[in-house]
Design an enzyme around this catalytic site. Structure first.
Site, PDB file in Angstrom:
ATOM      1  N   HIS A  77     -11.903  -9.068  12.065  1.00  0.00           N
ATOM      2  CA  HIS A  77     -10.896  -8.369  12.877  1.00  0.00           C
ATOM      3  C   HIS A  77     -10.414  -7.168  12.049  1.00  0.00           C
ATOM      4  CE1 HIS A  77      -6.865  -7.789  14.658  1.00  0.00           C
ATOM      5  NE2 HIS A  77      -7.303  -8.455  15.707  1.00  0.00           N
ATOM      6  N   ASP A  87      -9.064 -15.831   6.752  1.00  0.00           N
ATOM      7  CA  ASP A  87      -8.347 -15.385   7.950  1.00  0.00           C
ATOM      8  C   ASP A  87      -8.507 -16.493   8.989  1.00  0.00           C
ATOM      9  OD1 ASP A  87      -7.513 -14.403  10.339  1.00  0.00           O
ATOM     10  OD2 ASP A  87      -8.696 -12.558  10.279  1.00  0.00           O
ATOM     11  N   GLN A 147      -7.764 -17.410  14.176  1.00  0.00           N
ATOM     12  CA  GLN A 147      -8.385 -18.022  15.364  1.00  0.00           C
ATOM     13  C   GLN A 147      -8.904 -19.425  15.077  1.00  0.00           C
ATOM     14  OE1 GLN A 147      -8.227 -16.759  18.295  1.00  0.00           O
ATOM     15  NE2 GLN A 147      -7.733 -14.627  17.848  1.00  0.00           N
ATOM     16  N   LYS A 201      -0.407 -17.213  18.178  1.00  0.00           N
ATOM     17  CA  LYS A 201      -1.701 -17.723  18.614  1.00  0.00           C
ATOM     18  C   LYS A 201      -1.752 -19.251  18.555  1.00  0.00           C
ATOM     19  CE  LYS A 201      -4.042 -13.567  16.996  1.00  0.00           C
ATOM     20  NZ  LYS A 201      -4.541 -12.831  18.157  1.00  0.00           N
ATOM     21  N   CYS A 210     -10.569  -5.561  18.728  1.00  0.00           N
ATOM     22  CA  CYS A 210     -10.194  -5.205  17.346  1.00  0.00           C
ATOM     23  C   CYS A 210     -11.310  -5.541  16.367  1.00  0.00           C
ATOM     24  CB  CYS A 210      -8.897  -5.881  16.911  1.00  0.00           C
ATOM     25  SG  CYS A 210      -7.483  -5.333  17.836  1.00  0.00           S
TER      26      CYS A 210
HETATM   27  N1  PMP Z   1      -7.474 -12.022  12.490  1.00  0.00           N
HETATM   28  C1  PMP Z   1      -8.033 -12.458  13.622  1.00  0.00           C
HETATM   29  C2  PMP Z   1      -9.342 -13.186  13.566  1.00  0.00           C
HETATM   30  C3  PMP Z   1      -7.376 -12.244  14.832  1.00  0.00           C
HETATM   31  O1  PMP Z   1      -7.925 -12.677  15.963  1.00  0.00           O
HETATM   32  C4  PMP Z   1      -6.131 -11.573  14.842  1.00  0.00           C
HETATM   33  C5  PMP Z   1      -5.394 -11.284  16.136  1.00  0.00           C
HETATM   34  N2  PMP Z   1      -6.198 -10.966  17.219  1.00  0.00           N
HETATM   35  C6  PMP Z   1      -5.599 -11.136  13.622  1.00  0.00           C
HETATM   36  C7  PMP Z   1      -6.306 -11.390  12.479  1.00  0.00           C
HETATM   37  C8  PMP Z   1      -4.307 -10.409  13.547  1.00  0.00           C
HETATM   38  O2  PMP Z   1      -3.268 -11.162  14.059  1.00  0.00           O
HETATM   39  P1  PMP Z   1      -1.861 -10.496  14.397  1.00  0.00           P
HETATM   40  O3  PMP Z   1      -2.155  -9.294  15.254  1.00  0.00           O
HETATM   41  O4  PMP Z   1      -1.126 -11.566  15.122  1.00  0.00           O
HETATM   42  O5  PMP Z   1      -1.238 -10.132  13.091  1.00  0.00           O
END
Ligand code: PMP
Length: 407
Positions: A124, A201, A204, A227, A365
């Site tokens: 991401h 990370d 998810q 999430k 993203c």
């Molecule tokens: N890492 C992953 C794999 C994500 O899916 C996301 C959010 N889509 C993030 C990081 C970032 O999370 P946040 O925007 O809630 O900080």
């Protein structure tokens, strides 16, 4: 069949009762953000109705209670992740801030020009851009594990990629864009053997797979509350205490200091050192409520149920003419990305919305990943514990209607 533990969960989420464009809501955008159970919504109301106060500095009862609840939430996260100590949990705004914190406070002071940071092509943007900014500031080099056509990490050159110049390794557990579950444990172990600190990370993963940071062997882990059925604006960085102890502050302000004078300021021990200013108190407490909820349903049950649901969805989606699932990882969790003939994913999303089906379209993203896979955008259905085979059937029916319009 929906197992006992999950049979009644839909009733816990009031938003699932609403309609969208006159149709029942079928919410399949859980990778972007999950809905909130009533117990979390109640916890928010309760906090502001009965408990609201600033933490840590007050001697009055409300402040003491709010402090206790905030710190208890930290303890719930520590337990949920099997951290060795509550102080290993730093509250952040979310996964993004957690990665930025680790990059700035832990990694940057150790870097020299020419050093390397390793990530993967599956990241991401939240696990790419902070490292690019860091490389800009320090002259370090960002290296990237490629991915295969099947959306697996391509580990052919991993021994060269994790080399003596590598100063940090940050990797995604579950891909938000394509749902690949990476076999991170051996990778983290390989980095550890070579003395390279790691960040996982888990944005998810944490809502779909039981996580034990000690068993996984990561040094840091990042996730977001919104999430995992909690509020937005709150998340956490887990960091091994030994490493947190060596880290410089992230932001300066109140609550992170021991003493301030114009001659010099001293800082509190972790985690306070990294929590400058009044934090998102309600967010932290209600993230604690979300974790209580998840634990009461049981992550093991959730993982099993969701993987059956995803299998069902993959099978059903595969029956649609012209629909192509992007990437077929051996192990999938949470999300299925697809394209359908020449229909633009945004058009697919728009038509599905008129049918009450909420999905996401775009690059999720993960621009570098989609570029690698040769698609500018995908449509993505992402699942959570309250989705059912009926939701999958509604998605499939709406996609068939969409196909009639565009194909
Ligand atoms: N890492 C992953 C794999 C994500 O899916 C996301 C959010 N889509 C993030 C990081 C970032 O999370 P946040 O925007 O809630 O900080």
């Amino acid at each position: 069949a929906i197992p006992e533990a999950l049979a009644s969960v839909r009733a816990d989420f009031p938003i699932l009762q609403r309609t969208v464009h006159g149709k029942p809501l079928v919410y399949l955008d859980n990778a972007a953000s999950t809905q909130k159970p009533q117990c979390v919504i109640d916890a928010i109301t309760r906090y502001y109705s009965a408990e609201n106060s600033n933490i840590h500095r007050g001697v009055h009862l409300l402040s003491t209670e709010a402090t206790g609840a905030y710190e208890a939430a930290r303890g719930k996260i520590a337990k949920f992740l099997n951290a060795a100590d509550d102080s290993e949990i730093v509250f952040t705004r979310g996964a993004t801030e957690a990665v930025n914190l680790a990059a700035y406070s832990f990694v940057e002071p150790k870097l020299q020009a020419g050093d390397e940071i390793l990530i993967s092509s599956m990241e991401h943007h939240a696990n790419i851009v902070p490292w690019q900014l860091l490389c800009e500031r320090t002259g370090a080099i960002l290296r990237v594990i490629p991915v295969t056509d099947d959306c697996e990490l391509d580990l052919e050159n991993i021994d060269e990629l994790l080399n003596e110049k590598t100063k940090f390794f940050s990797i995604v557990y579950v891909s938000n864009a394509i749902g690949t579950v990476n076999d991170v444990k051996p990778l983290l172990a390989k980095a550890k053997q070579r003395g390279i600190p790691t960040l996982l990370d888990a944005a998810q993963a944490i809502q779909h797979i039981p996580i034990d940071v000690q068993e996984l062997g990561c040094d840091f882990l990042a996730f977001s509350g919104h999430k995992i059925y909690g509020p937005t604006g709150i998340g956490a960085l887990y960091g091994r205490r030994e490493l947190l102890d060596t880290m410089r502050p992230y932001q300066g302000g109140g609550d992170m200091i021991s003493h301030v004078s114009f001659e010099g300021t001293t800082y509190k021990e972790p985690p306070s050192r990294f929590e400058a200013g009044t934090p998102h108190i309600e967010g932290a407490i209600c993230l604690g409520a979300a974790i209580d909820y998840l634990s009461s349903v049981g992550l093991q049950e959730i993982e099993k149920y969701e993987s059956e649901l995803i299998e069902y969805a993959e099978a059903k989606l595969s029956e649609i003419d012209g629909l192509k699932i992007i990437g077929s990882p051996k192990h999938r969790s949470g999300a299925i990305s697809f394209t359908m003939g020449d229909a633009h994913p945004h058009d697919i999303g728009t038509v599905l919305d008129t049918e009450g089906v909420a999905i996401r379209s775009g690059h999720h993203c993960c621009e570098p990943l989609l570029k690698r896979l040769g698609v500018p955008a995908t449509a993505r259905a992402s699942f959570s514990l309250y989705n059912t085979p009926d939701d999958v059937d509604a998605l499939v029916a709406a996609l068939k209607k969409t196909a009639l319009l565009f194909m």
